[in-house]
Motif scaffolding. Structure first.
Motif, PDB file in Angstrom:
ATOM      1  N   LYS A 149       0.888  -1.465  -0.068  1.00  0.00           N
ATOM      2  CA  LYS A 149      -0.170   0.132  -0.055  1.00  0.00           C
ATOM      3  C   LYS A 149       0.858   0.931  -0.432  1.00  0.00           C
ATOM      4  CE  LYS A 149      -3.510  -2.945   0.470  1.00  0.00           C
ATOM      5  NZ  LYS A 149      -4.815  -2.532  -0.431  1.00  0.00           N
ATOM      6  N   TYR A 150       2.355   1.477  -0.717  1.00  0.00           N
ATOM      7  CA  TYR A 150       2.602   2.513  -0.965  1.00  0.00           C
ATOM      8  C   TYR A 150       3.577   2.839  -1.848  1.00  0.00           C
ATOM      9  CZ  TYR A 150       7.058   0.199   1.381  1.00  0.00           C
ATOM     10  OH  TYR A 150       7.861  -0.384   1.173  1.00  0.00           O
ATOM     11  N   ASN A 151       3.725   3.693  -2.736  1.00  0.00           N
ATOM     12  CA  ASN A 151       4.697   3.098  -3.738  1.00  0.00           C
ATOM     13  C   ASN A 151       6.578   2.975  -3.404  1.00  0.00           C
ATOM     14  OD1 ASN A 151       2.848   4.850  -5.102  1.00  0.00           O
ATOM     15  ND2 ASN A 151       3.159   6.374  -4.362  1.00  0.00           N
ATOM     16  N   GLU A 152       6.506   2.056  -4.055  1.00  0.00           N
ATOM     17  CA  GLU A 152       8.424   1.943  -4.094  1.00  0.00           C
ATOM     18  C   GLU A 152       9.351   2.565  -4.870  1.00  0.00           C
ATOM     19  OE1 GLU A 152       8.400  -2.685  -4.561  1.00  0.00           O
ATOM     20  OE2 GLU A 152       7.741  -2.965  -2.255  1.00  0.00           O
ATOM     21  N   THR A 153      10.557   2.822  -4.312  1.00  0.00           N
ATOM     22  CA  THR A 153      11.449   3.815  -4.906  1.00  0.00           C
ATOM     23  C   THR A 153      12.582   2.642  -5.521  1.00  0.00           C
ATOM     24  OG1 THR A 153      10.737   5.577  -3.664  1.00  0.00           O
ATOM     25  CG2 THR A 153      13.107   5.474  -4.854  1.00  0.00           C
ATOM     26  N   TYR A 154      12.928   2.588  -6.333  1.00  0.00           N
ATOM     27  CA  TYR A 154      13.955   1.988  -6.879  1.00  0.00           C
ATOM     28  C   TYR A 154      14.970   2.382  -8.575  1.00  0.00           C
ATOM     29  CZ  TYR A 154      11.148   0.434 -11.245  1.00  0.00           C
ATOM     30  OH  TYR A 154       9.977   0.960 -12.057  1.00  0.00           O
ATOM     31  N   TYR A 155      15.649   2.268  -8.476  1.00  0.00           N
ATOM     32  CA  TYR A 155      16.573   2.542  -9.496  1.00  0.00           C
ATOM     33  C   TYR A 155      16.980   1.270 -11.211  1.00  0.00           C
ATOM     34  CZ  TYR A 155      17.637   6.283  -6.370  1.00  0.00           C
ATOM     35  OH  TYR A 155      17.342   7.446  -5.437  1.00  0.00           O
ATOM     36  N   GLU A 156      16.624   2.015 -11.865  1.00  0.00           N
ATOM     37  CA  GLU A 156      16.274   0.847 -13.136  1.00  0.00           C
ATOM     38  C   GLU A 156      17.590   1.376 -14.008  1.00  0.00           C
ATOM     39  OE1 GLU A 156      13.476  -1.324 -16.289  1.00  0.00           O
ATOM     40  OE2 GLU A 156      12.778   1.118 -15.456  1.00  0.00           O
ATOM     41  N   PHE A 157      18.291   0.309 -14.698  1.00  0.00           N
ATOM     42  CA  PHE A 157      19.610   0.314 -15.690  1.00  0.00           C
ATOM     43  C   PHE A 157      18.883   0.669 -16.791  1.00  0.00           C
ATOM     44  CE2 PHE A 157      22.754  -1.109 -18.956  1.00  0.00           C
ATOM     45  CZ  PHE A 157      23.865  -0.829 -18.507  1.00  0.00           C
ATOM     46  N   THR A 158      19.678   2.239 -17.309  1.00  0.00           N
ATOM     47  CA  THR A 158      18.760   2.857 -18.689  1.00  0.00           C
ATOM     48  C   THR A 158      18.975   2.016 -19.901  1.00  0.00           C
ATOM     49  OG1 THR A 158      20.724   4.392 -18.616  1.00  0.00           O
ATOM     50  CG2 THR A 158      18.449   4.722 -17.729  1.00  0.00           C
ATOM     51  N   GLU A 159      20.781   0.984 -19.517  1.00  0.00           N
ATOM     52  CA  GLU A 159      21.353   0.843 -20.881  1.00  0.00           C
ATOM     53  C   GLU A 159      21.062  -0.714 -21.217  1.00  0.00           C
ATOM     54  OE1 GLU A 159      25.317   2.686 -22.298  1.00  0.00           O
ATOM     55  OE2 GLU A 159      23.803   4.441 -22.238  1.00  0.00           O
ATOM     56  N   PRO A 160      20.295  -1.550 -20.983  1.00  0.00           N
ATOM     57  CA  PRO A 160      20.367  -2.760 -21.042  1.00  0.00           C
ATOM     58  C   PRO A 160      20.443  -3.489 -22.618  1.00  0.00           C
ATOM     59  CG  PRO A 160      17.927  -2.328 -21.588  1.00  0.00           C
ATOM     60  CD  PRO A 160      18.768  -0.713 -21.229  1.00  0.00           C
ATOM     61  N   TRP A 161      20.784  -2.877 -23.623  1.00  0.00           N
ATOM     62  CA  TRP A 161      21.154  -3.087 -24.504  1.00  0.00           C
ATOM     63  C   TRP A 161      22.873  -3.306 -24.479  1.00  0.00           C
ATOM     64  CZ3 TRP A 161      25.233  -0.520 -26.814  1.00  0.00           C
ATOM     65  CH2 TRP A 161      25.595   0.738 -26.342  1.00  0.00           C
ATOM     66  N   ARG A 162      23.330  -3.246 -23.581  1.00  0.00           N
ATOM     67  CA  ARG A 162      24.992  -3.546 -23.059  1.00  0.00           C
ATOM     68  C   ARG A 162      24.960  -5.175 -23.274  1.00  0.00           C
ATOM     69  NH1 ARG A 162      28.325   1.366 -23.996  1.00  0.00           N
ATOM     70  NH2 ARG A 162      27.108   3.105 -23.931  1.00  0.00           N
ATOM     71  N   PHE A 163      24.138  -5.957 -22.531  1.00  0.00           N
ATOM     72  CA  PHE A 163      24.272  -6.761 -22.241  1.00  0.00           C
ATOM     73  C   PHE A 163      23.723  -7.984 -22.733  1.00  0.00           C
ATOM     74  CE2 PHE A 163      24.175  -4.049 -18.415  1.00  0.00           C
ATOM     75  CZ  PHE A 163      25.386  -4.272 -18.091  1.00  0.00           C
ATOM     76  N   THR A 164      23.789  -8.717 -23.090  1.00  0.00           N
ATOM     77  CA  THR A 164      23.332 -10.141 -24.252  1.00  0.00           C
ATOM     78  C   THR A 164      22.878 -11.284 -22.817  1.00  0.00           C
ATOM     79  OG1 THR A 164      22.672 -11.391 -25.910  1.00  0.00           O
ATOM     80  CG2 THR A 164      24.950 -10.614 -24.990  1.00  0.00           C
ATOM     81  N   LEU A 165      21.831 -12.252 -22.958  1.00  0.00           N
ATOM     82  CA  LEU A 165      21.144 -13.652 -22.611  1.00  0.00           C
ATOM     83  C   LEU A 165      22.125 -14.446 -22.796  1.00  0.00           C
ATOM     84  CD1 LEU A 165      17.201 -13.576 -22.275  1.00  0.00           C
ATOM     85  CD2 LEU A 165      19.244 -12.458 -19.871  1.00  0.00           C
ATOM     86  N   ARG A 166      22.741 -15.065 -22.148  1.00  0.00           N
ATOM     87  CA  ARG A 166      23.736 -16.872 -22.786  1.00  0.00           C
ATOM     88  C   ARG A 166      23.304 -17.853 -21.060  1.00  0.00           C
ATOM     89  NH1 ARG A 166      30.424 -16.101 -22.681  1.00  0.00           N
ATOM     90  NH2 ARG A 166      29.463 -14.930 -24.348  1.00  0.00           N
ATOM     91  N   THR A 167      22.935 -18.759 -22.315  1.00  0.00           N
ATOM     92  CA  THR A 167      22.310 -20.637 -21.430  1.00  0.00           C
ATOM     93  C   THR A 167      23.398 -21.667 -21.300  1.00  0.00           C
ATOM     94  OG1 THR A 167      20.339 -19.568 -22.452  1.00  0.00           O
ATOM     95  CG2 THR A 167      20.746 -22.010 -21.252  1.00  0.00           C
ATOM     96  N   ARG A 168      23.557 -21.807 -20.302  1.00  0.00           N
ATOM     97  CA  ARG A 168      25.475 -22.856 -19.891  1.00  0.00           C
ATOM     98  C   ARG A 168      23.780 -24.340 -19.232  1.00  0.00           C
ATOM     99  NH1 ARG A 168      30.743 -19.768 -18.231  1.00  0.00           N
ATOM    100  NH2 ARG A 168      30.664 -19.127 -20.559  1.00  0.00           N
ATOM    101  N   PRO A 169      24.635 -25.638 -19.320  1.00  0.00           N
ATOM    102  CA  PRO A 169      24.263 -25.979 -18.611  1.00  0.00           C
ATOM    103  C   PRO A 169      23.812 -26.117 -16.634  1.00  0.00           C
ATOM    104  CG  PRO A 169      25.824 -27.341 -20.794  1.00  0.00           C
ATOM    105  CD  PRO A 169      25.751 -25.883 -20.317  1.00  0.00           C
ATOM    106  N   HIS A 170      23.414 -26.478 -15.774  1.00  0.00           N
ATOM    107  CA  HIS A 170      23.860 -25.810 -14.548  1.00  0.00           C
ATOM    108  C   HIS A 170      24.658 -27.556 -14.268  1.00  0.00           C
ATOM    109  CE1 HIS A 170      21.942 -25.526 -10.859  1.00  0.00           C
ATOM    110  NE2 HIS A 170      23.258 -24.761 -10.317  1.00  0.00           N
ATOM    111  N   MET A 171      25.297 -27.125 -13.393  1.00  0.00           N
ATOM    112  CA  MET A 171      26.916 -28.258 -13.697  1.00  0.00           C
ATOM    113  C   MET A 171      26.871 -28.031 -11.803  1.00  0.00           C
ATOM    114  SD  MET A 171      26.888 -30.317 -16.122  1.00  0.00           S
ATOM    115  CE  MET A 171      27.464 -31.047 -15.906  1.00  0.00           C
ATOM    116  N   ILE A 172      26.520 -29.136 -11.628  1.00  0.00           N
ATOM    117  CA  ILE A 172      26.516 -29.276 -10.052  1.00  0.00           C
ATOM    118  C   ILE A 172      28.035 -30.036  -9.997  1.00  0.00           C
ATOM    119  CG2 ILE A 172      25.475 -29.922  -6.959  1.00  0.00           C
ATOM    120  CD1 ILE A 172      23.380 -28.372  -9.526  1.00  0.00           C
ATOM    121  N   THR A 173      28.304 -29.662  -9.284  1.00  0.00           N
ATOM    122  CA  THR A 173      29.596 -30.077  -8.332  1.00  0.00           C
ATOM    123  C   THR A 173      30.352 -29.809  -6.648  1.00  0.00           C
ATOM    124  OG1 THR A 173      31.014 -28.107  -9.146  1.00  0.00           O
ATOM    125  CG2 THR A 173      31.078 -28.762 -10.727  1.00  0.00           C
TER     126      THR A 173
END
Length: 249
Positions: A149-173
């Motif tokens: 019941k109130y406004n939450e303040t946060y900060y968001e990164f303005t240039e997400p295009w500088r990063f890209t997603l990558r997928t890898r196998p999740h290995m339990i070592t």
């Protein structure tokens, strides 16, 4: 006479005895609460043991700096910034799908993954470690939380295009060994501290005074109520409507 006075001094009132019992109960709760925190830290700091044969448990997806950005002069800068706002998503398959119902049918859509928001506490915390240059790439925003019941303040990164997603196998070592005695003690402490009356005493004596919904002011309820949020007329439009009514009369 002296014996009677001595006996009267030793006798305690009912109110004094109740106060003593209450203090003893609070001391016991505080002691168990403190021990619960100690056991939690002990369990958390147990060193991991490497597995003889690692195995795969699905896939993990995360952000990495784009190749062209990494080759630039600011590559190391954005790589260090990404470590603070990176997010990790796990899935059984490489596609990262989730179920969605549309027109009575079950569909599979791709799960959306975004960079982590920086909360107001992390923004001002020296432990989080945002440098003045890194702060220039964030924009302050507010979002209404219907649960709190109130406004939450946060900060968001303005240039997400500088990063890209990558997928890898999740290995339990590695794995964390289980201490049976610590697990048993933690379960007993949690069962005691999660009781309704004990939890109330903890919130009142350790965290502070208990919060009551009746203590909210009426003005705050009016401002944060749904009918004020969904109102589409601005203050200028409301004033002009009143002026139109007066001129018509």
């Amino acid at each position: 006479m002296e014996n009677d006075n001595l006996l009267s001094c030793r006798l305690r009132s009912l109110r004094s005895r109740k106060r003593t019992i209450k203090k003893d109960v609070e001391k016991q709760i505080r002691k168990k609460y403190k021990r619960s925190k100690e056991v939690w830290h002990i369990r958390k700091n147990i060193p991991l043991i490497p597995l003889e044969t690692p195995y795969q448990l699905g896939f993990v997806r995360f952000f990495v700096v784009r190749d062209d950005v990494m080759r630039s002069n600011d590559g190391e800068f954005f790589e260090g910034l990404l470590k603070k706002i990176n997010t990790y998503m796990y899935s059984e398959s490489r596609q990262f799908l989730k179920k969605k119902r549309k027109f009575g049918r079950r569909l599979y859509v791709e799960r959306e993954q975004k960079l982590s928001r920086v909360s107001l506490c992390s923004w001002i915390s020296p432990k989080f470690g945002l440098t003045p240059r890194e702060r220039q790439y964030f924009l302050k925003k507010e979002e209404y939380c219907p649960f709190r019941k109130y406004n939450e303040t946060y900060y968001e990164f303005t240039e997400p295009w500088r990063f890209t997603l990558r997928t890898r196998p999740h290995m339990i070592t590695h794995q964390k060994p289980i201490d049976v005695e610590l697990e048993k003690e933690q379960a007993e402490l949690d069962a005691y501290l999660e009781q309704h009356k004990v939890a109330g005493i903890i919130h009142k004596t350790i965290y502070g005074k208990s919060y009551s919904w009746d203590t909210r002011t009426e003005a705050a309820d009016l401002i944060k109520s749904r009918k004020y949020i969904t109102c589409t007329m601005s203050a200028t439009e409301i004033a002009e409507s009143f002026l139109d009514d007066v001129s018509f009369i």
